[in-house]
Design a protein around this motif. Structure first.
Motif, PDB file in Angstrom:
ATOM      1  N   THR A  54      25.903  56.681   3.974  1.00  0.00           N
ATOM      2  CA  THR A  54      24.565  56.415   3.417  1.00  0.00           C
ATOM      3  C   THR A  54      23.762  55.432   4.272  1.00  0.00           C
ATOM      4  O   THR A  54      22.548  55.343   4.129  1.00  0.00           O
ATOM      5  CB  THR A  54      24.675  55.837   1.998  1.00  0.00           C
ATOM      6  N   GLY A  55      24.440  54.663   5.123  1.00  0.00           N
ATOM      7  CA  GLY A  55      23.758  53.657   5.933  1.00  0.00           C
ATOM      8  C   GLY A  55      23.371  52.409   5.166  1.00  0.00           C
ATOM      9  O   GLY A  55      22.548  51.623   5.621  1.00  0.00           O
ATOM     10  N   ARG A  56      23.987  52.174   4.013  1.00  0.00           N
ATOM     11  CA  ARG A  56      23.626  51.032   3.156  1.00  0.00           C
ATOM     12  C   ARG A  56      24.619  49.880   3.287  1.00  0.00           C
ATOM     13  O   ARG A  56      25.814  50.106   3.426  1.00  0.00           O
ATOM     14  CB  ARG A  56      23.525  51.468   1.710  1.00  0.00           C
ATOM     15  N   PHE A  57      24.081  48.660   3.186  1.00  0.00           N
ATOM     16  CA  PHE A  57      24.861  47.437   3.154  1.00  0.00           C
ATOM     17  C   PHE A  57      24.817  46.866   1.745  1.00  0.00           C
ATOM     18  O   PHE A  57      23.764  46.874   1.109  1.00  0.00           O
ATOM     19  CB  PHE A  57      24.279  46.392   4.111  1.00  0.00           C
ATOM     20  N   VAL A  58      25.956  46.336   1.274  1.00  0.00           N
ATOM     21  CA  VAL A  58      26.025  45.683  -0.032  1.00  0.00           C
ATOM     22  C   VAL A  58      26.763  44.363   0.155  1.00  0.00           C
ATOM     23  O   VAL A  58      27.829  44.332   0.775  1.00  0.00           O
ATOM     24  CB  VAL A  58      26.782  46.566  -1.056  1.00  0.00           C
ATOM     25  N   LEU A  59      26.192  43.282  -0.361  1.00  0.00           N
ATOM     26  CA  LEU A  59      26.856  41.990  -0.330  1.00  0.00           C
ATOM     27  C   LEU A  59      27.917  41.970  -1.424  1.00  0.00           C
ATOM     28  O   LEU A  59      27.628  42.297  -2.571  1.00  0.00           O
ATOM     29  CB  LEU A  59      25.848  40.863  -0.549  1.00  0.00           C
ATOM     30  N   LYS A  60      29.153  41.610  -1.088  1.00  0.00           N
ATOM     31  CA  LYS A  60      30.242  41.546  -2.061  1.00  0.00           C
ATOM     32  C   LYS A  60      30.393  40.093  -2.499  1.00  0.00           C
ATOM     33  O   LYS A  60      30.615  39.213  -1.683  1.00  0.00           O
ATOM     34  CB  LYS A  60      31.560  42.040  -1.446  1.00  0.00           C
ATOM     35  N   LYS A  61      30.244  39.864  -3.783  1.00  0.00           N
ATOM     36  CA  LYS A  61      30.417  38.518  -4.335  1.00  0.00           C
ATOM     37  C   LYS A  61      31.865  38.335  -4.763  1.00  0.00           C
ATOM     38  O   LYS A  61      32.435  39.195  -5.432  1.00  0.00           O
ATOM     39  CB  LYS A  61      29.491  38.300  -5.535  1.00  0.00           C
ATOM     40  N   LEU A  62      32.453  37.238  -4.370  1.00  0.00           N
ATOM     41  CA  LEU A  62      33.827  36.920  -4.720  1.00  0.00           C
ATOM     42  C   LEU A  62      33.838  35.849  -5.808  1.00  0.00           C
ATOM     43  O   LEU A  62      33.061  34.904  -5.768  1.00  0.00           O
ATOM     44  CB  LEU A  62      34.580  36.427  -3.482  1.00  0.00           C
TER      45      LEU A  62
END
Length: 193
Positions: free
Chosen positions: A97-105
Motif C-alpha cells: 500500500t505504500g503506507r507508514f504507521v507509527l507503532k505505539k508501545l
C-alpha cells in the motif's frame, strides 16, 4: 558519484541507483530498499523502475512537525509488512500500500516514554522482537499484548550493562551481545541476564 547496488544472484548481474551522503540502506524485498542520508532524509529506492521517491513522513503522520526521518533498521515481518527502527520511533511500512504507521508501545498500561531513537531490531527463534534505543532494551511479541522493558538494575558492576544500548547481534544460541556506550555486554535471553 556514490551508488546503491542491487545484485541479481541468479543472473550475476547488477543494477544501481545514485545516492549522496549515505547513512543507511535497508532492503525491503528483492525490488526495493529504504535509504537514509546523513541529513536524516529517507527515500524509497525501486530498482526495477529505476525510481527514487523521497519519503514525506508528514503525508502519513501529519502530527510530526518535520520531515526528518532516519531509518536505522528494518525487520521484514512478511512479504509486504516491514517493522522499522527509526529516529521517530517504531513504524510499520506496508510495501504493497505504500503506507507508514507509527507503532505505539505500552508498558504497564501506559505509553512507553522515550520511544524515539530506535536503532536496532531482531527477531528471535520464538518470533519475539527485540529493539534497542538510548534508554533500554525492549522485547515483545507482535502477536500478543505486552512488552518487556529490560533495564539494568544490577548493583554489581561486574554483572551490569549500560542501559544505553546502541546495537546488538545474536549468537548461535539466540543470545544477544549488546553494544553499549560502556562496551560489549552479554545477555542470555532464556534467563534474562
Amino acid at each position: 558519484g556514490e551508488y546503491v547496488y542491487r545484485r541479481h544472484t541468479d543472473k550475476n548481474e547488477y543494477d544501481s541507483l545514485p545516492v549522496s551522503e549515505i547513512y543507511s540502506v535497508n532492503a525491503l524485498n528483492e525490488r526495493q530498499a529504504l535509504v537514509t542520508n546523513w541529513k536524516n532524509q529517507s527515500f524509497l529506492y525501486d530498482f526495477p523502475a529505476q525510481k527514487i521517491q523521497p519519503i514525506n513522513i508528514r503525508q502519513y503522520l501529519p502530527h510530526f512537525t518535520d520531515d526528518f526521518l532516519a531509518i536505522n533498521d528494518v525487520l521484514n515481518i512478511d512479504t509486504s509488512r516491514h517493522l522499522l527502527a527509526t529516529s521517530k520511533g517504531m513504524m510499520e511500512y506496508n510495501s504493497t500500500t505504500g503506507r507508514f504507521v507509527l507503532k505505539k508501545l505500552f508498558f504497564n498500561g501506559q505509553p512507553l516514554p522515550n520511544q524515539d531513537g530506535l536503532v536496532d531490531l531482531y527477531q528471535d527463534n520464538e518470533r519475539r522482537i527485540w529493539a534497542c534505543n538510548d534508554y533500554s532494551l525492549l522485547s515483545f511479541s507482535p502477536h500478543q499484548p505486552g512488552i518487556g522493558l529490560i533495564r539494568n538494575w544490577e548493583p554489581d558492576p561486574a554483572k551490569a550493562f549500560s542501559n544505553h544500548v546502541r546495537g546488538f547481534a545474536a549468537d548461535e544460541k539466540d543470545n544477544l551481545w549488546l553494544a553499549t556506550i560502556n562496551g560489549i555486554a552479554y545477555f542470555e535471553i532464556q534467563k534474562g541476564i
